[in-house]
Motif scaffolding. Structure first.
Motif, PDB file in Angstrom:
ATOM      1  N   LEU A 204       1.070  -1.141   0.123  1.00 26.20           N
ATOM      2  CA  LEU A 204       0.149   0.018  -0.003  1.00 26.20           C
ATOM      3  C   LEU A 204       0.937   1.042   0.180  1.00 26.20           C
ATOM      4  O   LEU A 204       0.634   2.238  -0.985  1.00 26.20           O
ATOM      5  CB  LEU A 204      -1.013   0.077   1.214  1.00 26.20           C
ATOM      6  N   ASN A 205       1.988   1.190   0.776  1.00 27.94           N
ATOM      7  CA  ASN A 205       2.694   2.465   0.901  1.00 27.94           C
ATOM      8  C   ASN A 205       3.648   2.633  -0.112  1.00 27.94           C
ATOM      9  O   ASN A 205       4.165   3.764  -0.423  1.00 27.94           O
ATOM     10  CB  ASN A 205       3.342   2.560   2.204  1.00 27.94           C
ATOM     11  N   MET A 206       4.154   1.586  -0.702  1.00 27.28           N
ATOM     12  CA  MET A 206       5.282   1.864  -1.354  1.00 27.28           C
ATOM     13  C   MET A 206       4.688   1.794  -2.880  1.00 27.28           C
ATOM     14  O   MET A 206       5.549   2.399  -3.976  1.00 27.28           O
ATOM     15  CB  MET A 206       6.242   0.659  -1.510  1.00 27.28           C
ATOM     16  N   ARG A 216       3.657   8.394  -7.690  1.00 29.22           N
ATOM     17  CA  ARG A 216       2.953   9.565  -8.069  1.00 29.22           C
ATOM     18  C   ARG A 216       3.437   9.801  -9.482  1.00 29.22           C
ATOM     19  O   ARG A 216       2.247  10.634 -10.284  1.00 29.22           O
ATOM     20  CB  ARG A 216       3.590  10.718  -7.164  1.00 29.22           C
ATOM     21  N   LYS A 217       4.509   9.857 -10.106  1.00 28.50           N
ATOM     22  CA  LYS A 217       4.927  10.262 -11.246  1.00 28.50           C
ATOM     23  C   LYS A 217       3.886   9.257 -12.327  1.00 28.50           C
ATOM     24  O   LYS A 217       3.567   9.609 -13.309  1.00 28.50           O
ATOM     25  CB  LYS A 217       6.395   9.999 -11.532  1.00 28.50           C
ATOM     26  N   ILE A 218       3.773   8.173 -12.059  1.00 25.18           N
ATOM     27  CA  ILE A 218       3.070   7.030 -12.797  1.00 25.18           C
ATOM     28  C   ILE A 218       1.640   7.836 -13.002  1.00 25.18           C
ATOM     29  O   ILE A 218       1.146   7.901 -13.985  1.00 25.18           O
ATOM     30  CB  ILE A 218       2.843   5.839 -12.280  1.00 25.18           C
ATOM     31  N   TYR A 219       0.965   8.049 -11.918  1.00 27.64           N
ATOM     32  CA  TYR A 219      -0.393   8.722 -11.926  1.00 27.64           C
ATOM     33  C   TYR A 219      -0.501  10.197 -12.642  1.00 27.64           C
ATOM     34  O   TYR A 219      -1.277  10.197 -13.639  1.00 27.64           O
ATOM     35  CB  TYR A 219      -0.994   8.937 -10.542  1.00 27.64           C
ATOM     36  N   ILE A 220       0.557  10.819 -12.300  1.00 24.60           N
ATOM     37  CA  ILE A 220       0.513  12.305 -13.034  1.00 24.60           C
ATOM     38  C   ILE A 220       0.666  12.059 -14.502  1.00 24.60           C
ATOM     39  O   ILE A 220       0.051  12.947 -15.313  1.00 24.60           O
ATOM     40  CB  ILE A 220       1.344  13.161 -12.279  1.00 24.60           C
ATOM     41  N   ASP A 221       1.373  11.275 -14.983  1.00 20.90           N
ATOM     42  CA  ASP A 221       1.894  11.125 -16.201  1.00 20.90           C
ATOM     43  C   ASP A 221       0.653  10.902 -17.067  1.00 20.90           C
ATOM     44  O   ASP A 221       0.524  11.263 -18.151  1.00 20.90           O
ATOM     45  CB  ASP A 221       3.098  10.239 -16.575  1.00 20.90           C
ATOM     46  N   VAL A 222       0.195   9.812 -16.467  1.00 21.64           N
ATOM     47  CA  VAL A 222      -1.130   9.310 -17.336  1.00 21.64           C
ATOM     48  C   VAL A 222      -2.392  10.162 -17.516  1.00 21.64           C
ATOM     49  O   VAL A 222      -2.961  10.516 -18.446  1.00 21.64           O
ATOM     50  CB  VAL A 222      -1.671   7.927 -16.702  1.00 21.64           C
ATOM     51  N   LEU A 223      -2.396  11.192 -16.256  1.00 20.65           N
ATOM     52  CA  LEU A 223      -3.580  12.262 -16.594  1.00 20.65           C
ATOM     53  C   LEU A 223      -3.021  13.294 -17.412  1.00 20.65           C
ATOM     54  O   LEU A 223      -3.864  13.622 -17.948  1.00 20.65           O
ATOM     55  CB  LEU A 223      -3.666  12.755 -14.962  1.00 20.65           C
ATOM     56  N   GLN A 224      -1.932  13.585 -17.453  1.00 16.03           N
ATOM     57  CA  GLN A 224      -1.191  14.571 -18.172  1.00 16.03           C
ATOM     58  C   GLN A 224      -1.402  14.163 -19.715  1.00 16.03           C
ATOM     59  O   GLN A 224      -1.606  15.007 -20.678  1.00 16.03           O
ATOM     60  CB  GLN A 224       0.226  15.028 -18.105  1.00 16.03           C
ATOM     61  N   ALA A 225      -1.441  12.953 -19.988  1.00 17.55           N
ATOM     62  CA  ALA A 225      -1.684  12.151 -21.402  1.00 17.55           C
ATOM     63  C   ALA A 225      -2.980  12.353 -21.642  1.00 17.55           C
ATOM     64  O   ALA A 225      -3.276  12.325 -23.154  1.00 17.55           O
ATOM     65  CB  ALA A 225      -0.963  11.093 -21.459  1.00 17.55           C
ATOM     66  N   VAL A 226      -3.808  12.494 -20.927  1.00 17.93           N
ATOM     67  CA  VAL A 226      -5.271  12.764 -21.192  1.00 17.93           C
ATOM     68  C   VAL A 226      -5.846  14.015 -21.832  1.00 17.93           C
ATOM     69  O   VAL A 226      -6.066  14.805 -21.084  1.00 17.93           O
ATOM     70  CB  VAL A 226      -6.236  12.287 -19.960  1.00 17.93           C
ATOM     71  N   THR A 227      -5.364  14.105 -23.008  1.00 14.92           N
ATOM     72  CA  THR A 227      -5.609  15.425 -23.711  1.00 14.92           C
ATOM     73  C   THR A 227      -6.983  15.306 -24.719  1.00 14.92           C
ATOM     74  O   THR A 227      -7.376  16.332 -25.025  1.00 14.92           O
ATOM     75  CB  THR A 227      -4.634  15.650 -24.652  1.00 14.92           C
ATOM     76  N   VAL A 306      -4.642  17.184  -6.939  1.00 15.28           N
ATOM     77  CA  VAL A 306      -4.658  15.984  -5.835  1.00 15.28           C
ATOM     78  C   VAL A 306      -3.155  15.466  -5.795  1.00 15.28           C
ATOM     79  O   VAL A 306      -2.496  15.573  -4.589  1.00 15.28           O
ATOM     80  CB  VAL A 306      -5.576  15.145  -5.762  1.00 15.28           C
ATOM     81  N   TYR A 307      -2.770  14.847  -6.629  1.00 18.17           N
ATOM     82  CA  TYR A 307      -1.490  14.382  -6.635  1.00 18.17           C
ATOM     83  C   TYR A 307      -0.440  15.327  -6.522  1.00 18.17           C
ATOM     84  O   TYR A 307       0.905  14.844  -5.980  1.00 18.17           O
ATOM     85  CB  TYR A 307      -1.355  13.526  -8.296  1.00 18.17           C
ATOM     86  N   SER A 308      -0.324  16.606  -7.053  1.00 22.36           N
ATOM     87  CA  SER A 308       0.737  17.456  -7.136  1.00 22.36           C
ATOM     88  C   SER A 308       0.629  18.039  -5.409  1.00 22.36           C
ATOM     89  O   SER A 308       1.813  18.489  -5.000  1.00 22.36           O
ATOM     90  CB  SER A 308       0.562  18.889  -7.882  1.00 22.36           C
ATOM     91  N   LEU A 309      -0.213  17.947  -4.644  1.00 24.04           N
ATOM     92  CA  LEU A 309      -0.475  18.286  -3.422  1.00 24.04           C
ATOM     93  C   LEU A 309       0.554  17.351  -2.428  1.00 24.04           C
ATOM     94  O   LEU A 309       0.628  17.758  -1.574  1.00 24.04           O
ATOM     95  CB  LEU A 309      -1.667  18.144  -2.805  1.00 24.04           C
ATOM     96  N   TYR A 310       0.825  15.962  -3.056  1.00 20.62           N
ATOM     97  CA  TYR A 310       1.713  15.420  -2.223  1.00 20.62           C
ATOM     98  C   TYR A 310       3.456  15.891  -2.593  1.00 20.62           C
ATOM     99  O   TYR A 310       4.414  15.301  -1.888  1.00 20.62           O
ATOM    100  CB  TYR A 310       1.592  13.895  -2.921  1.00 20.62           C
ATOM    101  N   GLU A 311       3.525  16.722  -3.424  1.00 20.34           N
ATOM    102  CA  GLU A 311       4.684  17.080  -4.003  1.00 20.34           C
ATOM    103  C   GLU A 311       5.131  18.149  -2.940  1.00 20.34           C
ATOM    104  O   GLU A 311       4.553  18.579  -2.244  1.00 20.34           O
ATOM    105  CB  GLU A 311       4.892  17.592  -5.457  1.00 20.34           C
ATOM    106  N   ASP A 312       6.641  18.272  -2.878  1.00 24.08           N
ATOM    107  CA  ASP A 312       7.322  19.301  -1.848  1.00 24.08           C
ATOM    108  C   ASP A 312       7.357  20.547  -2.635  1.00 24.08           C
ATOM    109  O   ASP A 312       8.708  20.782  -3.175  1.00 24.08           O
ATOM    110  CB  ASP A 312       8.456  18.604  -1.203  1.00 24.08           C
ATOM    111  N   VAL A 313       6.338  21.170  -2.704  1.00 22.01           N
ATOM    112  CA  VAL A 313       6.412  22.471  -3.642  1.00 22.01           C
ATOM    113  C   VAL A 313       5.999  23.550  -2.521  1.00 22.01           C
ATOM    114  O   VAL A 313       5.485  23.356  -1.281  1.00 22.01           O
ATOM    115  CB  VAL A 313       5.511  22.486  -4.766  1.00 22.01           C
ATOM    116  N   SER A 314       6.289  24.892  -3.038  1.00 21.71           N
ATOM    117  CA  SER A 314       5.842  25.961  -2.167  1.00 21.71           C
ATOM    118  C   SER A 314       4.412  26.096  -1.944  1.00 21.71           C
ATOM    119  O   SER A 314       3.728  25.902  -2.303  1.00 21.71           O
ATOM    120  CB  SER A 314       6.685  27.349  -2.967  1.00 21.71           C
ATOM    121  N   LEU A 315       4.195  26.694  -0.468  1.00 22.95           N
ATOM    122  CA  LEU A 315       2.961  27.225  -0.178  1.00 22.95           C
ATOM    123  C   LEU A 315       2.073  27.935  -1.353  1.00 22.95           C
ATOM    124  O   LEU A 315       1.091  27.680  -1.425  1.00 22.95           O
ATOM    125  CB  LEU A 315       3.084  27.793   1.171  1.00 22.95           C
ATOM    126  N   GLU A 316       2.871  29.064  -1.806  1.00 19.45           N
ATOM    127  CA  GLU A 316       2.268  30.034  -2.686  1.00 19.45           C
ATOM    128  C   GLU A 316       1.521  29.066  -4.045  1.00 19.45           C
ATOM    129  O   GLU A 316       0.593  29.231  -4.336  1.00 19.45           O
ATOM    130  CB  GLU A 316       3.223  30.914  -3.263  1.00 19.45           C
TER     131      GLU A 316
END
Length: 1187
Positions: A204-206, A216-227, A306-316
């Protein structure tokens, strides 16, 4: 599935079937476990790459073969445990060897498609569930992954973008299946269970949750490909809703840092609530309601967020993305809510509906102008626009088949906007209340933030629609008649199907009248009921080749119920070829148009078809236009009324259109259902029974055909239609009150709502849309039967037009459709169904409830009733006539009509909160009811009916007056003073039913009734043995009087006889003083109907000549002591009907003598003599007048 596996599983199942009753439960469980084990062995062989491990492959395949051989040898029940234990031990050893192997996913062709992956998941999940009691998280995660795969399936996406995602999902699902299979044993082993749980936690965790950057990259990549949006995917709403569940879960699982920004936390909570709301909307969304690609784009971007919120990005960066997504989801939800509401709007509108809304808007401003200033300001804008449009809407709505379809569409659109405005106002009120009460039902359906954008959009749309209307239409409330427009009269006529069934002989006769006969101008009239086929017949003749060849010029027009002379002339002038002769701009004046038409027709042989003429005035308006040049010109006229045709007649007798013969009826039904196709003999046999019930009425046949067309073409389905075709009876009094309550009746300063509604009914009766009505002796319509084919058709149309949703319980559970904008619900179900329904349709406007399949009463407990009334608090109509309630509605501020039964002895004092209430009907099950003084504050009441009777508590001189009250029953008056006080508070009643304690001696006090009173039903409250005396009655406009349970002395009877407008008198259970009644000359001058019923002590009746000069009906029932009917009745020319029921021989003989004498004078009299004891009709005379 391999053959070995098939045979093996069948053998295991056969053991259970063969020895089911004798086999111990532990043995059955062992067999079931083995079945699951071999299912997973098959999965292992199918989805694992064992190309480098031939020994493992051999051992697994050998397990199938050996197990099959061992099971074949079992022929006794006690062998089963030994054989299955040996097989189970072999499997356990094989599992231990496989655990240490690093499993690699098979790379077989075809396993990396979405369809294959979904099928794989659907295979694994049920087996996991049956195999072991796993923690919910494992199953939930696998189902959510399936939703993800389903969402990206059916896309225009390159395989290289999809392959990593599908491979990952296959690995995760396959790994979950292998963990369960390899680490679970029968019986349980706690140590191995713990090891299995640890492996699951790691998976589950890994590999599943988007915590790890690689996942996370797998999930984001497939969504970005949904054009591209969804392409031809079935169950699109379910697909998107499923993925929203996945996103919702991942958002809630988002790790929360110990020092997360408060604003960010709040935004995430807002997003979670929006996801919940959007998910709720998607679950009940139909494909027809919305374009899914608009939803799809927002959902994909929400997933990336949602998946980008798991990323370590800036608060802004996170905050900015959240704000943007939140606004886009809000906009999407608003559009879904609005589309959903618009899709269920009724497409049939009452012309009084706009007035009703404007009245409620005024009340809304009074109540909420301070708390919702921004909102009320925008409502004022809409209110002003709608008020300016009232004359225009009324003009077009009254003309139902208006000549300009664009204007009709505009009115329909504008009234649709009115429904939306009302919905927004109700939602606003509801959301305001939610701030104070724990009930967010409606708030969840229509969030507060939706209301203002909705209102602003409506302002723009209404303004835009007004700008598109012809200026003259809006400013004057009339229809622009620019000659560049095409006449809808012409369009309507040309669109009518010329094909007609039957009437071949009639067509020949009328054709002869048109093309031959006198050279003088003549009128050929076709008379028939609505739906009888007269318009189709007229059009057939109009287009007949010989008719066309006969005339130089032809034109036609349709006459609506509300018309103008100018519009009729325009319709004719705009009909080719007449329009070809129009060389100048058409005048605004009807007289100029008439002159132009007259000049065009001069010296030409013409045929003018005037369709559906409603009255004599139409021909009077047009006659002078049609010159007579003695050249054989003809007017072809159709009407429902013989007198209209007869008054217009010149030479030719009006033609009465007959009904269809049975054979013609069947031909018409067959053509409408099958077209040119064939019909089986079995269906024809049933079909002929159906058309017999339609009684030769083409409209009824067409209605039935529309019902049959939507059903299966089976004998059983058609027989169900036969069984359903019975007359339905409509209670007219209730119907008209419901029309008024719904806002269908347009107010008119010159007539009451009740009179206008009665006019609507008259039109229905005269047009034969309802059959011959049952009337009182005074001619008043009481009940109207409607042919069931028409009734069924009306129900079907009401459903398709979203006018009403019928909720009916037949067998099993009742169906609950979820429609946001559903206006009206008619329940034929159980009380529990009504209670269950309430929370899903809080903004519905009308509820009519009757217990399924019976007229018996049902009851709603107090707690449930209170909750139901709260959830239905925006109702205008609530009809619980056959339902007992233990509490009353108090917060239904829009309620106009309420009917119910109650087991209480009093009515709630909070009725004054129902400030829109116009009709209140309450039936007390325990008898007499007490009514609180607050009822006099319900100043809009028009109809107050409380039975069996009631007393008014603490009624005082300064109590409010019910000036709008029209009908009133049943107050109990203990004395004349009580009656005077209450009648003074109801100065405008037209109908009154009351109980009066009466007088103990022959006193003669005069009781003044309101001057508007037309109908009075007054009864005593004592047994027959001790009847009181009646008061004297003063009622200058009284037309109908019923007196029951009183003693009538000569002065009372004289008083009644002097009521100068009295037309109908019924004396029921009255005791004539000294058992006699003397009627003097010229008394009862206007009386038409006389009924004397249950007057067993009545003996002597003397009537002077010239009394009852206008009597038409007389009924004598249960007058066993009467010595006879006075002979002077034979001298009354107007008397047409006498009924004698359960009276003595003297009365019967005198009635026959009167009939014989009238026969000698050649007057019509119907004499009906009934025997009360046998209930049979002894004799019935019909003497037809020849004068």
């Amino acid at each position: 599935m391999s053959p070995d596996k098939d045979h093996l599983l069948e053998a295991l199942q056969q053991f259970i079937v063969q020895w089911d009753s004798d086999m111990p439960e532990t043995s059955k469980e062992r067999i079931r476990f083995l079945k699951r084990d071999f299912e997973f062995l098959h999965i292992f062989l199918t989805f694992t790459d064992l190309s480098d491990m031939p020994d493992v492959t051999y051992k697994v395949q050998a397990l199938f073969q050996d197990a099959a051989e061992d099971l074949k040898k079992v022929n006794k029940i006690h062998h089963i445990d030994r054989v299955t234990s040996r097989i189970q031990e072999k499997i356990r050893i094989t599992k231990l060897e496989i655990r240490d192997i690093h499993l690699v996913l098979s790379n077989k062709d075809g396993i990396d498609t979405p369809e294959f992956v979904i099928e794989f998941i659907d295979t694994v999940i049920p087996n996991l569930a049956d195999f072991v009691e796993l923690r919910d998280s494992v199953f939930k995660e696998l189902k959510l992954l399936r939703n993800f795969v389903f969402f990206v399936s059916g896309r225009s996406m390159e395989q290289k973008n999809l392959h990593p995602f599908l491979t990952h999902i296959l690995f995760v699902v396959g790994r979950a299946a292998m963990i369960v299979w390899l680490y679970w044993n029968f019986p349980n082993n706690d140590n191995e269970n713990q090891e299995m749980n640890d492996l699951f936690s790691n998976l589950l965790n890994m590999k599943i949750k988007p915590i790890q950057s690689g996942v996370r990259k797998i999930y984001i990549d497939v969504l970005q490909a949904v054009t591209h949006p969804i392409i031809q995917i079935e169950n699109a709403a379910d697909c998107i809703a499923g993925f929203m569940e996945t996103l919702q879960h991942n958002l809630k699982e988002l790790p929360t840092p110990s020092r997360m920004d408060v604003a960010l936390t709040d935004q995430i909570l807002v997003l979670q609530k929006l996801f919940d709301l959007l998910l709720d909307k998607l679950r009940c969304l139909s494909v027809q309601v919305f374009e899914f690609h608009l939803i799809d784009t927002v959902v994909v971007d929400s997933g990336l967020l949602v998946y980008s919120l798991y990323e370590d990005v800036s608060l802004e960066e996170k905050t900015s993305k959240l704000e943007d997504t939140i606004e886009r989801i809000k906009t999407l939800i608003y559009h879904i809510i609005r589309k959903e509401f618009q899709s269920s709007l009724p497409r049939i509108h009452g012309i009084g509906y706009v007035d009703f809304l404007l009245s409620n808007l005024e009340k809304f401003h009074d109540l909420y102008s301070d708390s919702r200033a921004d909102f009320t300001a925008q409502l004022r804008v809409i209110q002003t626009e709608l008020e300016s449009l009232q004359p225009f809407i009324r003009s077009v709505a009254l003309e139902r088949r208006n000549k300009y379809s664009k204007l009709e569409r505009s009115v329909a659109l504008l009234i649709g906007k009115v429904y939306e405005v009302e919905y927004i106002v109700n939602a606003c009120i509801s959301n305001k209340e939610v701030e104070h009460i724990v009930d967010a039902c409606i708030s969840n359906k229509v969030p507060n933030w939706c209301l203002m954008p909705w209102l602003l959009d409506l302002i723009k749309e209404i303004g835009k629609e007004i700008q598109s209307l012809p200026l003259d239409s809006v400013s004057h409330g009339t229809i622009d008649t620019d000659t560049s427009r095409t006449s809808s009269r012409l369009a309507r006529t040309q669109s009518i199907e010329d094909e007609i069934v039957g009437f071949e002989d009639e067509i020949g006769k009328i054709r002869e009248q048109l093309i031959r006969g006198s050279d003088e101008r003549d009128i050929i009239s076709i008379v028939g009921m609505s739906g009888g086929g007269k318009t189709a017949l007229a059009n057939r003749l109009y287009s007949d080749k010989s008719v066309v060849a006969r005339f130089d010029i032809r034109a036609r027009c349709y006459v609506p119920s509300v018309y103008s002379r100018r519009e009729l002339l325009l319709s004719i002038l705009e009909t080719p070829p007449v329009s070809n002769y129009v060389t100048s701009r058409l005048s605004e004046e009807a007289s100029d148009l008439a002159d132009m038409l007259r000049r065009i027709l001069l010296r030409r042989r013409y045929l003018i078809l005037i369709d559906d003429v409603p009255n004599d005035k139409v021909w009077e308006d047009l006659e002078s236009t049609f010159c007579d040049d003695k050249n054989g010109s003809r007017i072809l006229l159709t009407t429902q009324y013989y007198n209209v045709a007869n008054d217009a007649r010149l030479n030719t007798e009006p033609f009465r259109l007959r009904r269809l013969y049975d054979g013609e009826s069947w031909t018409l039904l067959k053509k409408k259902v099958f077209g040119e196709g064939d019909c089986s003999n079995a269906l024809e046999k049933v079909g002929r029974k159906i058309v017999q019930k339609c009684e030769g009425l083409p409209l009824a046949i067409v209605c039935v055909a529309s019902i049959l067309a939507g059903k299966e073409r089976t004998e059983q389905c058609w027989k169900e239609v036969v069984r359903s075709l019975d007359e339905e009876e409509i209670n007219i009094s209730k119907l008209t009150l419901l029309w008024i309550g719904e806002g269908f009746v347009k107010d008119d300063e010159h007539r009451t709502l009740e009179d206008i509604a009665e006019g609507y009914l008259k039109n229905l009766v005269e047009s034969n849309l309802v059959m011959l009505a049952k009337r009182s002796c005074g001619g008043r319509v009481k009940v109207c039967p409607i042919h069931d084919s028409l009734f069924q058709f009306c129900k079907e149309r009401a459903h398709t037009e979203n006018l009403i949703q019928r909720i009916q319980r037949s067998e099993g559970d009742v169906y609950f459709p979820n429609q946001l904008g559903q206006r009206r619900l008619a329940f034929y179900a159980e009380v529990g169904d009504l209670v269950k329904w309430r929370s899903s349709c809080s903004l519905v406007s009308s509820v009519l409830f009757r217990k399924a399949n019976t007229n018996e009463s049902s009851s709603i407990a107090k707690a449930k009733a209170s909750k139901m009334f709260h959830d239905f608090r925006f109702l205008k109509v609530l009809d619980l006539e056959f339902t007992v309630i233990d509490s009353f509605p108090t917060d239904m501020i829009y309620l106009r009509y309420f009917a119910a039964q109650t087991s209480h002895e009093s009515i709630t004092s909070s009725f004054d909160k129902l400030w829109n209430l116009e009709t209140l009907i309450v039936n007390g099950m325990r008898g007499h009811l007490s009514v609180p003084p607050t009822i006099w504050k319900t100043v809009k009441l028009r109809h107050l009916h409380i039975s069996p009777s009631f007393t008014a508590e603490q009624l005082v001189e300064d109590s409010s007056e019910l000036n709008d009250l029209v009908t009133f029953s049943t107050p109990y008056f203990s004395c004349v003073e009580d009656a005077k006080l209450m009648l003074g508070k109801t100065p405008n009643i037209r109908e009154l039913k009351c109980k009066f304690e009466g007088l103990s001696s022959a006193q003669f006090p005069m009781l003044d009734f309101p001057t508007q009173l037309e109908v009075l039903d007054i009864s005593g409250d004592q047994p027959v043995e001790s009847l009181p005396y009646l008061v004297c009655i003063s009622a200058s406009n009284l037309k109908k009087l019923k007196v029951s349970y009183f003693i009538l002395g000569s002065q009372h009877l004289s008083n009644i006889s002097q009521l100068r407008n009295l037309q109908e008198l019924e004396l029921n259970f009255v005791k004539f003083e000294y058992a006699k009644w003397e009627v003097r000359k010229d008394e009862f001058a206007e009386l038409k109907v006389l009924k004397i019923v249950n007057c067993s002590s009545f003996k002597e009746w003397t009537v002077d000549d010239d009394a009852f000069p206008n009597l038409t009906h007389m009924v004598l029932c249960c007058c066993q002591s009467l010595v006879g009917i006075p002979p002077c009745f034979e001298e009354i020319p107007s008397l047409k009907y006498i009924e004698v029921d359960n009276c003595n021989a003297f009365v019967v003989d005198s009635a026959k003598s009167i009939q014989t004498t009238k026969d000698e004078y050649v007057f019509y009299l119907e004499l009906v003599i009934k025997n009360h004891n046998s209930g049979t009709l002894l004799r019935k005379y019909h003497i037809q007048s020849h004068s």
